[in-house]
Design an enzyme around this catalytic site. Structure first.
Site, PDB file in Angstrom:
ATOM      1  N   HIS A  42      42.936  31.391  43.735  1.00 41.77           N
ATOM      2  CA  HIS A  42      42.022  31.603  42.599  1.00 41.77           C
ATOM      3  C   HIS A  42      42.329  32.875  41.815  1.00 41.77           C
ATOM      4  CE1 HIS A  42      39.419  34.264  45.183  1.00 41.77           C
ATOM      5  NE2 HIS A  42      39.218  34.821  44.016  1.00 41.77           N
ATOM      6  N   ASP A  89      42.207  27.592  49.065  1.00 41.07           N
ATOM      7  CA  ASP A  89      42.399  28.797  48.238  1.00 41.07           C
ATOM      8  C   ASP A  89      43.507  29.661  48.842  1.00 41.07           C
ATOM      9  OD1 ASP A  89      42.058  30.724  46.324  1.00 41.07           O
ATOM     10  OD2 ASP A  89      40.164  31.489  47.128  1.00 41.07           O
ATOM     11  N   GLY A 188      37.456  41.879  43.743  1.00 40.91           N
ATOM     12  CA  GLY A 188      38.681  42.678  43.783  1.00 40.91           C
ATOM     13  C   GLY A 188      39.364  42.639  45.148  1.00 40.91           C
ATOM     14  N   SER A 190      39.607  39.845  46.817  1.00 43.28           N
ATOM     15  CA  SER A 190      40.155  38.495  46.923  1.00 43.28           C
ATOM     16  C   SER A 190      41.661  38.516  47.138  1.00 43.28           C
ATOM     17  CB  SER A 190      39.892  37.717  45.639  1.00 43.28           C
ATOM     18  OG  SER A 190      38.557  37.332  45.602  1.00 43.28           O
TER      19      SER A 190
HETATM   20  C1  4AZ Z   1      34.997  38.066  44.338  1.00 43.00           C
HETATM   21  O1  4AZ Z   1      34.272  37.987  43.353  1.00 43.00           O
HETATM   22  C2  4AZ Z   1      34.384  38.066  45.681  1.00 43.00           C
HETATM   23  N1  4AZ Z   1      31.476  38.794  49.660  1.00 43.00           N
HETATM   24  C3  4AZ Z   1      35.186  38.170  46.808  1.00 43.00           C
HETATM   25  C4  4AZ Z   1      34.610  38.172  48.054  1.00 43.00           C
HETATM   26  C5  4AZ Z   1      33.259  38.064  48.191  1.00 43.00           C
HETATM   27  C6  4AZ Z   1      32.446  37.950  47.087  1.00 43.00           C
HETATM   28  C7  4AZ Z   1      33.019  37.968  45.825  1.00 43.00           C
HETATM   29  C8  4AZ Z   1      32.674  38.060  49.571  1.00 43.00           C
HETATM   30  O2  4AZ Z   1      36.210  38.173  44.220  1.00 43.00           O
END
Ligand code: 4AZ
Length: 245
Positions: A42, A89, A188, A190
């Protein structure tokens, strides 16, 4: 990362920082082989050209002595990636530097192990999440410095309960949080790693994928289950010999 603490890159030397070609920070990743970074699919909705750094402790600072900089030679997004529910993902980046080379091992850069297929850690096992993401759900910007936090693995049944995420959690996902909901991945983080120490070695079990906000009660972080993708990784990198299956 919400909660947890700042950490030098030398403590998590497989962490990659992925930027757009224009220098906007996008996502984390994990170095699984000298030429390959494992991350989340993603992260790549829209952008086409990327810069990847290894050995980076701070997002906005350059330390030429520690960092290695790469372009992405090849982006492999899982064919079944579903942008509406984040199933599958997972993505691979093949990296090369301006001389055509890959990552060189150093105190700030090394690969992480992949767990053997069918490895299952017990519920409650303590693992680490690492990233440059936001330090609180409503923070304005990302963390300036790499952070690490410890989270416990949750059971699939707990995470799929009605109060948590129900059937949004697929078999390609697992959840981690607790004991007090104060530590979590956030925007961030991710693409970055969830690593667990087994027999004195660090293994990459999860890729930060999604969650309902950050560090909210009953809303754990959701991670792509790396052990479901051994064959996919082997096939797409040509790295690991596979006999079974
Ligand atoms: C994001 O927006 C995101 N709490 C990544 C991880 C989590 C929430 C949001 C997990 O990239």
């Amino acid at each position: 990362i919400v909660g947890g603490s700042f950490t030098p890159i030398e403590s998590q030397p497989w962490v990659a920082a992925i930027f757009t070609r224009r220098g906007q920070f996008l996502c984390g990743g994990s170095l699984i082989a000298p030429c390959w970074v494992l991350t989340a699919a993603h992260c790549f909705e829209g952008e086409k050209e990327f810069t990847v750094y290894l050995g980076k402790s701070a997002i906005n600072e350059t330390n030429a002595l520690k960092e290695q900089k790469f372009i992405v030679q090849k982006l492999v997004i899982h064919r079944q990636y579903n942008a509406s529910n984040y199933n599958y993902d997972i993505a691979l980046l093949k990296i090369k530097n301006k001389d055509g080379g890959c990552a060189v091992k150093s105190p700030s850069t090394r690969t992480v192990c992949l767990p053997p297929k069918d490895t299952q850690l017990p519920v409650g096992y303590k693992c680490s999440i690492v990233g440059y993401g936001k330090e609180s759900q409503h923070a304005w910007g990302f963390s300036k410095i790499l952070k690490e936090g410890q989270v416990n693995l949750l059971s699939q049944s707990e995470c799929r309960s009605k109060d948590y995420y129900g059937d949004k959690v697929t078999g390609n996902m697992f959840c981690a949080a607790k004991p007090n909901w104060r530590i979590d991945a956030c925007k961030g983080d991710s693409g970055g790693p969830l690593v667990c120490e087994v027999a004195g070695r660090m293994f990459l079990f999860g890729v930060v994928s999604w969650g309902d906000g950050c560090a909210q009660r009953n809303k754990p972080g959701v991670y792509t289950k790396v052990t479901n993708f051994n064959k996919w990784i082997a096939k797409n990198t040509g790295l690991f010999k596979y006999t079974a299956g």
